[in-house]
Design a protein around this motif. Structure first.
Motif, PDB file in Angstrom:
ATOM      1  N   PRO A   1       4.690  -3.634   3.275  1.00  0.00           N
ATOM      2  CA  PRO A   1       6.053  -3.860   2.804  1.00  0.00           C
ATOM      3  C   PRO A   1       6.454  -5.317   2.821  1.00  0.00           C
ATOM      4  N   GLN A   2       5.652  -6.131   3.533  1.00  0.00           N
ATOM      5  CA  GLN A   2       5.996  -7.544   3.651  1.00  0.00           C
ATOM      6  C   GLN A   2       5.384  -8.371   2.518  1.00  0.00           C
ATOM      7  N   CYS A   3       3.991  -8.193   2.296  1.00  0.00           N
ATOM      8  CA  CYS A   3       3.286  -9.024   1.304  1.00  0.00           C
ATOM      9  C   CYS A   3       2.787  -8.230   0.110  1.00  0.00           C
ATOM     10  N   HIS A   4       2.993  -6.894   0.179  1.00  0.00           N
ATOM     11  CA  HIS A   4       2.600  -6.016  -0.933  1.00  0.00           C
ATOM     12  C   HIS A   4       1.096  -5.972  -1.195  1.00  0.00           C
ATOM     13  N   GLN A   5       0.304  -6.325  -0.212  1.00  0.00           N
ATOM     14  CA  GLN A   5      -1.144  -6.240  -0.372  1.00  0.00           C
ATOM     15  C   GLN A   5      -1.634  -4.864   0.059  1.00  0.00           C
ATOM     16  N   PRO A   6      -2.746  -4.349  -0.526  1.00  0.00           N
ATOM     17  CA  PRO A   6      -3.271  -3.029  -0.137  1.00  0.00           C
ATOM     18  C   PRO A   6      -3.633  -2.994   1.349  1.00  0.00           C
ATOM     19  N   VAL A   7      -3.332  -1.817   1.953  1.00  0.00           N
ATOM     20  CA  VAL A   7      -3.640  -1.671   3.381  1.00  0.00           C
ATOM     21  C   VAL A   7      -4.260  -0.308   3.619  1.00  0.00           C
ATOM     22  N   ASP A   8      -4.954  -0.155   4.717  1.00  0.00           N
ATOM     23  CA  ASP A   8      -5.486   1.119   5.177  1.00  0.00           C
ATOM     24  C   ASP A   8      -4.341   1.922   5.771  1.00  0.00           C
ATOM     25  N   PRO A   9      -4.146   3.179   5.358  1.00  0.00           N
ATOM     26  CA  PRO A   9      -3.012   3.960   5.890  1.00  0.00           C
ATOM     27  C   PRO A   9      -3.043   4.131   7.410  1.00  0.00           C
ATOM     28  N   SER A  10      -4.239   4.054   7.981  1.00  0.00           N
ATOM     29  CA  SER A  10      -4.340   4.236   9.441  1.00  0.00           C
ATOM     30  C   SER A  10      -4.181   2.945  10.209  1.00  0.00           C
ATOM     31  N   ALA A  11      -4.070   1.799   9.479  1.00  0.00           N
ATOM     32  CA  ALA A  11      -3.949   0.509  10.164  1.00  0.00           C
ATOM     33  C   ALA A  11      -2.549   0.336  10.749  1.00  0.00           C
ATOM     34  N   LYS A  12      -2.472  -0.356  11.867  1.00  0.00           N
ATOM     35  CA  LYS A  12      -1.183  -0.639  12.517  1.00  0.00           C
ATOM     36  C   LYS A  12      -0.613  -1.963  12.057  1.00  0.00           C
ATOM     37  N   PHE A  13      -1.414  -2.846  11.612  1.00  0.00           N
ATOM     38  CA  PHE A  13      -0.956  -4.156  11.154  1.00  0.00           C
ATOM     39  C   PHE A  13      -1.594  -4.488   9.810  1.00  0.00           C
TER      40      PHE A  13
ATOM     41  N   PRO B   1      -3.668  -6.562   7.258  1.00  0.00           N
ATOM     42  CA  PRO B   1      -4.762  -7.538   7.408  1.00  0.00           C
ATOM     43  C   PRO B   1      -4.519  -8.838   6.663  1.00  0.00           C
ATOM     44  N   SER B   2      -3.491  -8.841   5.758  1.00  0.00           N
ATOM     45  CA  SER B   2      -3.218 -10.062   4.999  1.00  0.00           C
ATOM     46  C   SER B   2      -2.173 -10.951   5.658  1.00  0.00           C
ATOM     47  N   CYS B   3      -1.039 -10.312   6.076  1.00  0.00           N
ATOM     48  CA  CYS B   3       0.043 -11.133   6.664  1.00  0.00           C
ATOM     49  C   CYS B   3       0.314 -10.827   8.135  1.00  0.00           C
ATOM     50  N   GLY B   4      -0.244  -9.722   8.672  1.00  0.00           N
ATOM     51  CA  GLY B   4      -0.078  -9.381  10.087  1.00  0.00           C
ATOM     52  C   GLY B   4       1.170  -8.601  10.423  1.00  0.00           C
ATOM     53  N   ALA B   5       1.947  -8.202   9.407  1.00  0.00           N
ATOM     54  CA  ALA B   5       3.195  -7.460   9.664  1.00  0.00           C
ATOM     55  C   ALA B   5       2.888  -6.073  10.226  1.00  0.00           C
ATOM     56  N   PRO B   6       3.749  -5.508  11.137  1.00  0.00           N
ATOM     57  CA  PRO B   6       3.534  -4.157  11.669  1.00  0.00           C
ATOM     58  C   PRO B   6       3.749  -3.129  10.566  1.00  0.00           C
ATOM     59  N   LEU B   7       2.931  -2.071  10.551  1.00  0.00           N
ATOM     60  CA  LEU B   7       2.962  -1.111   9.467  1.00  0.00           C
ATOM     61  C   LEU B   7       3.603   0.219   9.836  1.00  0.00           C
ATOM     62  N   GLN B   8       4.180   0.339  11.066  1.00  0.00           N
ATOM     63  CA  GLN B   8       4.796   1.608  11.455  1.00  0.00           C
ATOM     64  C   GLN B   8       5.943   1.975  10.525  1.00  0.00           C
ATOM     65  N   VAL B   9       6.532   0.970   9.884  1.00  0.00           N
ATOM     66  CA  VAL B   9       7.644   1.234   8.995  1.00  0.00           C
ATOM     67  C   VAL B   9       7.229   2.111   7.824  1.00  0.00           C
ATOM     68  N   LEU B  10       5.964   2.051   7.470  1.00  0.00           N
ATOM     69  CA  LEU B  10       5.466   2.886   6.388  1.00  0.00           C
ATOM     70  C   LEU B  10       5.620   4.353   6.716  1.00  0.00           C
ATOM     71  N   GLN B  11       5.310   4.702   7.969  1.00  0.00           N
ATOM     72  CA  GLN B  11       5.436   6.094   8.391  1.00  0.00           C
ATOM     73  C   GLN B  11       6.889   6.534   8.293  1.00  0.00           C
TER      74      GLN B  11
END
Length: 427
Positions: free
Chosen positions: A62-74, A76-86
């Motif tokens: 949600p921060q840099c709009h780069q593709p991420v692994d759904p199971s990742a917590k952060f 890999p491009s900008c380091g933002a936390p991904l719990q917000v996705l859930q």
């Protein structure tokens, strides 16, 4: 890594794409939604789980709009936390399901084909006639090469036949030379036999003659020896050559270029003998003969011998007589007759008119019949060419005759001559 400036499958630049239907730029849509498809780069709804354009799942940071692994917590491009996705989109789609969905949504693609296989497939589709037409020049070139190869093979086989066969009588002995013109392969007239036989190789045979001479036969030539001196050489081998390089197989032009035209020519059957006179070291007269084929105009054999004063002197005098007639030197020709023979044919005034129309008088097949003392008798063949008065035509007459030569002081003269006509024609 995908960005909003990458090209999609159609090749359009998404950063500069303009919608013709609503005239709203991609820049303004991105500003409203703040979310892009990581695969095709087009804007998608904020709560969308799949892209409405390419159908692929949209799991982005949600921060840099780069593709991420759904199971990742952060991210890999900008380091933002991904719990917000859930919290925003609920549980992420199972990866296996997503992969299956991708297989369904992705456009059908053809398996990669190796370029060589593709070329073969393309060639199979070309009609045979078209392929032959396309390669016509290549086929013509190959045919030319084949013809040249066959011709070369035929030529090589012919040349091999012309060469002496293995084990033939042509010697591999090196060619020697001598200072004397009366020589073959370094062996010369009047040379001692002990010296001459060195280097001749293996002797093939030996025979004695009635006059005490010994005939020695070698690979390249025959040598006649008398009183331990070489008196005659003959060769029909290309391996034996004269001092000036003439050998069996040389042309008549080669002979004349090497020795000049100061020769005596005599016709013998299918050959013409061209003879040159030279002196030995001790002043004896010797004859170098080249027997030339009438048909091929090449040397068939060479002979070197000491002149027989009686036979050769008389022979040369008779040939000189007919040469003078051919040259219209009739005064000199008349002087070659003995006084008695001059009286029998009349004086010069009665003799000369008989040759007024003569163009040539050629003697051939001159052979000794008898010899004794200062007299020698020959048989001969004569070919006379006479211009027909008042016409451009020429009468050619043939004769068989006999002549007796006698020695008058130091010269030979004609004492008697008779001939019988054997044929004639007009040319």
């Amino acid at each position: 890594m995908f960005t909003s400036f990458d090209f999609d499958d159609t090749g359009d630049n998404q950063a500069n794409y303009q919608s013709d239907e609503n005239a709203i730029s991609t820049q303004s849509v991105n500003g409203v939604n703040g979310k892009y498809c990581p695969h095709c780069g087009r804007p998608v709804a904020a709560d969308a789980a799949f892209c409405s354009h390419c159908g692929k799942p949209v799991h982005t940071c949600p921060q840099c709009h780069q593709p991420v692994d759904p199971s990742a917590k952060f991210c890999p491009s900008c380091g933002a936390p991904l719990q917000v996705l859930q919290a925003q989109y609920g549980p992420l789609t199972d990866r296996t399901a997503v992969q299956q969905e991708e297989k369904v949504v992705q456009p059908e693609s053809r398996p990669a084909v190796h370029p060589v296989v593709m070329l073969q497939q393309q060639k199979k589709e070309v009609p045979l006639k078209a392929q032959l037409q396309e390669h016509r020049n290549l086929l013509i070139a190959l045919a030319c090469v084949l013809v040249v190869a066959i011709a070369g093979g035929i030529w090589y086989a012919h040349e091999q036949k012309a060469l002496p066969a293995q084990g033939s009588t042509v010697s591999s002995q090196p060619v020697k030379t001598a200072d004397s013109e009366l020589s073959l392969n370094g062996v010369y007239l009047d040379q001692s036999w002990d010296e001459a036989k060195d280097g001749l190789g293996r002797e093939l045979s030996t025979s004695d003659s009635k006059d005490g001479a010994v005939h020695h036969k070698f690979t390249d030539m025959d040598v006649v020896v008398k009183d331990d001196k070489v008196i005659m050489l003959t060769s029909s081998s290309p391996a034996a050559q004269s001092k000036r390089g003439i050998h069996q197989g040389s042309s008549l032009d080669d002979v004349v270029n090497a020795y000049g035209d100061d020769y005596q020519a005599s016709e013998y059957g299918a050959q013409i003998h061209y003879e040159y006179t030279f002196k030995t070291d001790d002043g004896k007269q010797g004859i170098l003969r080249f027997a030339v084929s009438k048909n091929s105009q090449t040397v068939e054999y060479i002979s070197v011998r000491l002149a027989d004063e009686k036979t050769d002197g008389a022979k040369q005098a008779f040939l000189a007589y007919h040469k003078a007639i051919s040259n219209h030197d009739l005064q000199n020709a008349f002087q070659m007759l003995t006084g008695e023979f001059q009286n029998s044919v009349g004086d010069y005034d009665g003799y000369a008119p008989g040759y007024a129309n003569t163009l040539s008088s050629d003697v051939s097949n001159l052979r000794k019949i008898a010899s004794g003392g200062d007299k020698t008798t020959f048989s001969f063949t004569l070919k006379a060419r006479d211009r027909i008065p008042g016409s451009a035509k020429v009468k050619v007459q043939y004769f068989n005759g006999q002549v007796t030569m006698v020695k008058d002081g130091n010269t030979w003269k004609i004492s008697d001559m008779s001939a019988k006509k054997t044929g004639e024609h007009v040319e």
